[in-house]
Design a protein around this motif. Structure first.
Motif, PDB file in Angstrom:
ATOM      1  N   LEU A 113       0.828  -1.210   0.000  1.00 38.02           N
ATOM      2  CA  LEU A 113       0.000   0.000   0.000  1.00 38.02           C
ATOM      3  C   LEU A 113       0.862   1.259   0.000  1.00 38.02           C
ATOM      4  O   LEU A 113       0.518   2.260  -0.638  1.00 38.02           O
ATOM      5  N   ARG A 114       2.005   1.211   0.690  1.00 37.08           N
ATOM      6  CA  ARG A 114       2.893   2.369   0.738  1.00 37.08           C
ATOM      7  C   ARG A 114       3.485   2.654  -0.646  1.00 37.08           C
ATOM      8  O   ARG A 114       3.565   3.801  -1.078  1.00 37.08           O
ATOM      9  N   VAL A 115       3.883   1.585  -1.353  1.00 33.36           N
ATOM     10  CA  VAL A 115       4.464   1.773  -2.681  1.00 33.36           C
ATOM     11  C   VAL A 115       3.413   2.302  -3.656  1.00 33.36           C
ATOM     12  O   VAL A 115       3.674   3.231  -4.431  1.00 33.36           O
ATOM     13  N   VAL A 116       2.218   1.723  -3.633  1.00 32.28           N
ATOM     14  CA  VAL A 116       1.155   2.189  -4.532  1.00 32.28           C
ATOM     15  C   VAL A 116       0.843   3.662  -4.264  1.00 32.28           C
ATOM     16  O   VAL A 116       0.699   4.463  -5.199  1.00 32.28           O
ATOM     17  N   GLU A 117       0.771   4.038  -2.994  1.00 36.78           N
ATOM     18  CA  GLU A 117       0.481   5.425  -2.652  1.00 36.78           C
ATOM     19  C   GLU A 117       1.551   6.358  -3.206  1.00 36.78           C
ATOM     20  O   GLU A 117       1.252   7.435  -3.755  1.00 36.78           O
ATOM     21  N   ARG A 118       2.822   5.965  -3.070  1.00 39.46           N
ATOM     22  CA  ARG A 118       3.910   6.810  -3.563  1.00 39.46           C
ATOM     23  C   ARG A 118       3.885   6.917  -5.083  1.00 39.46           C
ATOM     24  O   ARG A 118       4.174   7.974  -5.647  1.00 39.46           O
ATOM     25  N   VAL A 119       3.546   5.827  -5.759  1.00 40.30           N
ATOM     26  CA  VAL A 119       3.544   5.816  -7.214  1.00 40.30           C
ATOM     27  C   VAL A 119       2.452   6.729  -7.785  1.00 40.30           C
ATOM     28  O   VAL A 119       2.677   7.431  -8.778  1.00 40.30           O
ATOM     29  N   VAL A 120       1.295   6.725  -7.165  1.00 38.39           N
ATOM     30  CA  VAL A 120       0.183   7.516  -7.712  1.00 38.39           C
ATOM     31  C   VAL A 120       0.192   8.954  -7.214  1.00 38.39           C
ATOM     32  O   VAL A 120      -0.529   9.803  -7.749  1.00 38.39           O
ATOM     33  N   SER A 121       0.992   9.261  -6.199  1.00 34.71           N
ATOM     34  CA  SER A 121       1.051  10.636  -5.693  1.00 34.71           C
ATOM     35  C   SER A 121       1.897  11.493  -6.632  1.00 34.71           C
ATOM     36  O   SER A 121       2.853  11.008  -7.238  1.00 34.71           O
ATOM     37  N   PRO A 122       1.581  12.769  -6.781  1.00 41.81           N
ATOM     38  CA  PRO A 122       2.391  13.654  -7.628  1.00 41.81           C
ATOM     39  C   PRO A 122       3.829  13.705  -7.132  1.00 41.81           C
ATOM     40  O   PRO A 122       4.074  13.854  -5.937  1.00 41.81           O
ATOM     41  N   ASP A 123       4.783  13.579  -8.050  1.00 40.43           N
ATOM     42  CA  ASP A 123       6.206  13.639  -7.717  1.00 40.43           C
ATOM     43  C   ASP A 123       6.679  15.070  -7.938  1.00 40.43           C
ATOM     44  O   ASP A 123       7.197  15.416  -9.002  1.00 40.43           O
ATOM     45  N   THR A 124       6.487  15.901  -6.929  1.00 36.26           N
ATOM     46  CA  THR A 124       6.815  17.322  -7.078  1.00 36.26           C
ATOM     47  C   THR A 124       8.314  17.548  -7.265  1.00 36.26           C
ATOM     48  O   THR A 124       8.719  18.493  -7.947  1.00 36.26           O
ATOM     49  N   LEU A 125       9.137  16.678  -6.692  1.00 35.48           N
ATOM     50  CA  LEU A 125      10.591  16.825  -6.837  1.00 35.48           C
ATOM     51  C   LEU A 125      10.988  16.649  -8.300  1.00 35.48           C
ATOM     52  O   LEU A 125      11.787  17.422  -8.846  1.00 35.48           O
TER      53      LEU A 125
END
Length: 286
Positions: A113-125
């Motif tokens: 769940l942590r990986v999926v959340e990071r993948v779909v979240s905007p990568d502002t960096l």
């Protein structure tokens, strides 16, 4: 807000069930399943998921082949490998083909769940790097020309693409860090000879001196640019690798998985093209 849609690709019905249960309980919507390459693209096109979980070991084509096929169909596809296999070789291949996350079986719900959340979240960096990174290379190119040749240059941005026409002498520098990238410096040999003469304050004695000069010049430009970016944000951790030089007959330099933005520097000794591009690479490895 609509639930994030996930597609599960795995040849094991049991694994698909486990993953579906974890994702559903985590608030995600599992909109499709595939067990092989045969049904992969059709299912993906029908359900249009936001992210795909991909097994590696499958009967007709492994997860790497399936990932390549899917990314050809949709270059924006977000893919997470979920596999019992996890070693340096598989991780390196996953990063090379643009996999965005890697979770090892047996899967822990929290990790997935942590990986999926990071993948779909905007990568502002990454978005910031895409926005102003080219400006750092423009500044580095300007500084390097001025300091090494004691002349000035007019620099403009040419645009973006995946194919570059080499004009004779090309230096390629790999960039490692949070986001891997490539920098390509290119100019005709006769212009490089004029540039070498300005820097050396004498004509080059042989072509090897010209090649070495341009390799060092490109290394300086790349190093300065990466330092400027790292000063903006230490999370980037960018580093340049030793340069590779290609010269002789003009060729096409193609980077299908890494579109680049190009700068044109008009100098006293001719026109230099500098192209640079970055890719997101991995988001989270578990």
């Amino acid at each position: 807000m609509a639930a994030i849609k996930v597609m599960v690709v795995d040849d094991s019905p049991f694994s698909r069930t486990i993953l579906t249960d974890i994702l559903t309980e985590g608030g995600y919507e599992v909109v499709g399943e595939a067990e092989s390459l045969e049904s992969l693209v059709e299912t993906y096109s029908q359900c249009r998921p936001d992210v795909v979980t991909m097994d590696i070991a499958m009967p007709d084509a492994d997860g790497f082949e399936c990932t390549n096929v899917l990314r050809l169909h949709d270059p924006a596809a977000k893919i997470i490998l979920v596999s019992s296999m996890k070693d340096e070789e598989t991780e390196a291949e996953a990063r090379r083909i643009g996999v965005m996350g890697y979770v090892q079986k047996p899967v822990e719900a929290e990790s997935l769940l942590r990986v999926v959340e990071r993948v779909v979240s905007p990568d502002t960096l990454y978005q910031d790097l895409e926005t102003w990174g080219i400006d750092m290379f423009k500044e580095a190119l300007t500084q390097s020309i001025t300091r090494m040749t004691k002349t000035t240059a007019t620099i403009s941005e040419e645009g973006q693409g995946a194919q570059i026409s080499s004009r004779g002498l090309t230096v390629v520098i790999g960039i490692s860090g949070q986001y891997p990238g490539t920098m390509i410096l290119d100019l005709p040999m006769e212009q490089a000879e004029k540039m070498a003469e300005v820097i050396l304050r004498r004509p080059a004695k042989k072509s090897d001196e010209v090649v070495a000069m341009l390799a060092e010049f490109a290394n300086v430009v790349g190093g300065v640019a990466c330092s400027l970016i790292n000063k903006k944000d230490k999370q980037y951790k960018l580093r340049v690798s030793p340069p590779s030089v290609f010269y002789g007959t003009p060729t096409e330099v193609v980077s299908p998985n890494l579109p680049v933005r190009s700068l044109i520097a008009d100098t006293d000794f001719g026109r230099i093209r500098l192209s640079v591009g970055f890719k997101k690479g991995s988001v989270l490895w578990m």
